[in-house]
Design an enzyme around this catalytic site. Structure first.
Site, PDB file in Angstrom:
ATOM      1  N   GLN A  28       0.806  -1.213   0.000  1.00 22.17           N
ATOM      2  CA  GLN A  28       0.000   0.000   0.000  1.00 22.17           C
ATOM      3  C   GLN A  28       0.844   1.270   0.000  1.00 22.17           C
ATOM      4  O   GLN A  28       1.695   1.461   0.871  1.00 22.17           O
ATOM      5  CB  GLN A  28      -0.927   0.018   1.214  1.00 22.17           C
ATOM      6  CG  GLN A  28      -2.134  -0.882   1.086  1.00 22.17           C
ATOM      7  CD  GLN A  28      -3.091  -0.379   0.019  1.00 22.17           C
ATOM      8  OE1 GLN A  28      -3.712   0.670   0.157  1.00 22.17           O
ATOM      9  NE2 GLN A  28      -3.219  -1.140  -1.066  1.00 22.17           N
ATOM     10  N   HIS A 143       4.880   5.242   1.475  1.00 21.74           N
ATOM     11  CA  HIS A 143       4.450   3.869   1.733  1.00 21.74           C
ATOM     12  C   HIS A 143       3.713   3.804   3.069  1.00 21.74           C
ATOM     13  O   HIS A 143       4.105   4.432   4.053  1.00 21.74           O
ATOM     14  CB  HIS A 143       5.648   2.912   1.760  1.00 21.74           C
ATOM     15  CG  HIS A 143       5.253   1.505   1.498  1.00 21.74           C
ATOM     16  ND1 HIS A 143       4.677   0.698   2.462  1.00 21.74           N
ATOM     17  CD2 HIS A 143       5.306   0.741   0.370  1.00 21.74           C
ATOM     18  CE1 HIS A 143       4.421  -0.485   1.948  1.00 21.74           C
ATOM     19  NE2 HIS A 143       4.789  -0.484   0.675  1.00 21.74           N
ATOM     20  N   HIS A 144       2.620   3.035   3.077  1.00 22.04           N
ATOM     21  CA  HIS A 144       1.768   2.962   4.271  1.00 22.04           C
ATOM     22  C   HIS A 144       2.511   2.366   5.470  1.00 22.04           C
ATOM     23  O   HIS A 144       2.123   2.573   6.626  1.00 22.04           O
ATOM     24  CB  HIS A 144       0.517   2.129   3.976  1.00 22.04           C
ATOM     25  CG  HIS A 144      -0.712   2.624   4.669  1.00 22.04           C
ATOM     26  ND1 HIS A 144      -0.723   3.041   5.979  1.00 22.04           N
ATOM     27  CD2 HIS A 144      -1.990   2.777   4.223  1.00 22.04           C
ATOM     28  CE1 HIS A 144      -1.949   3.405   6.329  1.00 22.04           C
ATOM     29  NE2 HIS A 144      -2.727   3.265   5.280  1.00 22.04           N
ATOM     30  N   SER A 145       3.586   1.632   5.214  1.00 17.27           N
ATOM     31  CA  SER A 145       4.355   1.058   6.326  1.00 17.27           C
ATOM     32  C   SER A 145       5.031   2.141   7.169  1.00 17.27           C
ATOM     33  O   SER A 145       5.419   1.900   8.311  1.00 17.27           O
ATOM     34  CB  SER A 145       5.420   0.087   5.800  1.00 17.27           C
ATOM     35  OG  SER A 145       6.316   0.755   4.927  1.00 17.27           O
ATOM     36  N   ASN A 317       1.208   3.019  12.478  1.00 15.89           N
ATOM     37  CA  ASN A 317      -0.125   2.615  12.026  1.00 15.89           C
ATOM     38  C   ASN A 317      -0.948   2.207  13.240  1.00 15.89           C
ATOM     39  O   ASN A 317      -1.050   1.022  13.566  1.00 15.89           O
ATOM     40  CB  ASN A 317      -0.016   1.476  11.016  1.00 15.89           C
ATOM     41  CG  ASN A 317       0.485   1.952   9.668  1.00 15.89           C
ATOM     42  OD1 ASN A 317      -0.222   2.622   8.936  1.00 15.89           O
ATOM     43  ND2 ASN A 317       1.736   1.631   9.351  1.00 15.89           N
TER      44      ASN A 317
END
Length: 469
Positions: A28, A143-145, A317
């Site tokens: 993602q 990047h979602h990380s 997150n």
């Protein structure tokens, strides 16, 4: 021999959520479009990036690496080469979309292409910025990380300044304070605990079943297995926060999220009636998957608080998933009824611990079974539901970056197996919702966007009528 050892010791393990977002099935990337008022001075922009908090943040100056056992880590680089992260893209309407009438459509077509076919390279920190000079737009790809919407928006605000006040950081709103005396009776506390327990049990059970085999009945908006690989189209639904606030006041204790999900329920109902060749039965359920911030303090955060290890509002997150069942009701005379139904559903969700459970069980599955199993379960939940929705509160004052005023903030992400994903961000009195669709399933996302916009205007008219009476 000591230098390599020291370098390995400084590596930081990737968090469980970060590991899941790095899996090929769930790779993602968040794409944020930032509109600017004036033409972009590329050199001044690069200098502003070099001086910003973004390139000083540990996540934005670390490489994603794997050790010999396959475990993921972040490895800091000595210096970030801005030229490897900032790209100028010269595109015209004919390059992207021959039917594009304006710069907004050009940007949306460009974003739609990025959502499917442009992963970030791992030979540098996982972010980059595309400069669309002709459209006066920046595309920030992260990047979602590296973090969730709350984390990244809070970091972005440290890079901006208030219009008219070039030395002042944006306001992020008041923090929650303690010390308020709890006057709730013992009976009310016990009853609330019973409700929390029962609702959590029911919703958690439904969430587990969704990850196994329960799915929405197929309609013209349904996605499914490998739909994330299909070409995309993107449209923008534009709302006025003033209109949403007027509507929320029409229902006791209403919130912006209540209005948003009422709008989505009404908009999807009218879109299904337009598109479907057979009549959709009354009460047909289409289930959404929403991301919920589980930090103790809601909304935007102070970056210094996010970076403290002992903070209750940590960086990263920090969100859980909840299922949002909405229903097809076309014979409704009062448009506000869509919001009332959505509010009743959301009130029950807020009372439960569904979001916290999904976050904790995700971490447990990651620890016991690994990221591939966690990503597979998450993928199945997506395949068994109808759409994704997120809402991030942005700044409500006009900001500027590199002394260039920002005209809009819009967010979307890498495509999922849903045929519809929606991301709303508010900024300076407006709320723009990016609607990313699989174009072979939903060829007319502009029509869907108008359905949502018309739904809000109908609710506004109904709210004003109720106020006059």
């Amino acid at each position: 021999m000591s230098s390599p050892k020291k370098e390995v010791e400084e590596d930081e393990p990737v968090t469980p959520a970060g590991r899941m977002f790095l899996q090929p099935e769930m790779d993602q990337v968040i794409n944020c479009a930032i509109g600017l008022q004036h033409p972009i001075d590329l050199q001044a922009f690069k200098e502003a990036i070099k001086k910003s908090m973004m390139v000083q943040h540990p996540r934005f100056r670390s490489l994603y690496v794997k050790d010999k056992h396959g475990r993921e880590h972040w490895r800091k680089v000595k210096e970030v080469d801005i030229d490897k992260h900032v790209f100028e893209q010269s595109i015209t309407k004919d390059d992207v979309c021959k039917v594009a009438d304006d710069d907004e459509e050009v940007v949306n077509e460009y974003l739609a292409d990025l959502a499917v076919s442009s992963p970030l390279k791992t030979d540098k920190p996982l972010w980059e910025i595309h400069v669309l000079r002709d459209q006066k737009c920046l595309i920030l790809r992260i990047h979602h990380s590296l973090g969730d919407g709350v984390s990244l928006m809070s970091l972005f605000l440290t890079c901006c300044r208030r219009v008219g006040h070039p030395d002042e950081l944006p306001n992020i709103g008041p923090a929650l304070t303690g010390g308020i005396k709890d006057t709730t009776s013992i009976f009310a506390k016990v009853w609330r605990l019973v409700l929390v327990s029962l609702l959590t049990l029911v919703f958690v059970l439904k969430f587990i079943l969704r990850s196994l085999w329960v799915k929405d009945e197929k309609t013209v908006i349904s996605g499914g297995y490998e739909v994330e690989l299909w070409p995309r189209k993107l449209a923008t639904a534009k709302f006025k926060l003033e209109d949403m606030k007027l509507v929320k006041k029409a229902v006791n204790n209403g919130t912006i999220n209540d209005v948003l999900f009422g709008v989505i329920s009404s908009g999807l109902t009218r879109y299904l009636d337009m598109r479907s060749s057979k009549e959709i039965k009354e009460g047909h359920q289409f289930t959404g998957l929403a991301m919920v911030n589980i930090r103790q303090q809601p909304g935007l955060q102070d970056l210094s608080d996010l970076m403290k290890n002992e903070s209750l509002s940590r960086w990263g997150n920090q969100f859980g998933f909840i299922l949002l069942p909405l229903y097809h009701h076309k014979d409704i005379d009062d448009p506000l009824q869509y919001m009332r139904r959505a509010k009743a559903m959301l009130d029950r969700k807020k009372l439960s611990l569904e979001a916290h459970f999904s976050y904790r069980i995700g971490k447990l599955v990651m620890s016991l079974l690994g990221p591939k199993v966690a990503a597979l379960l998450n993928y199945r939940v997506i395949c068994n539901t109808s759409f994704t929705i997120s809402n991030v509160v942005g700044p409500q004052e006009e900001l500027m970056f590199a002394e260039n005023p920002i005209t809009y903030l819009r967010v979307n992400s890498t495509s999922l197996s849903h045929a519809i994903t929606m991301h709303m961000v508010s900024y300076a009195g407006n709320a723009d919702m990016q609607i990313l669709v699989a174009k072979e399933i939903i060829p007319d996302p502009q029509v869907l966007a108008k359905c949502f916009q018309d739904a809000l205007l109908e609710m506004k008219d109904a709210a004003m009528g109720a106020k006059i009476q």
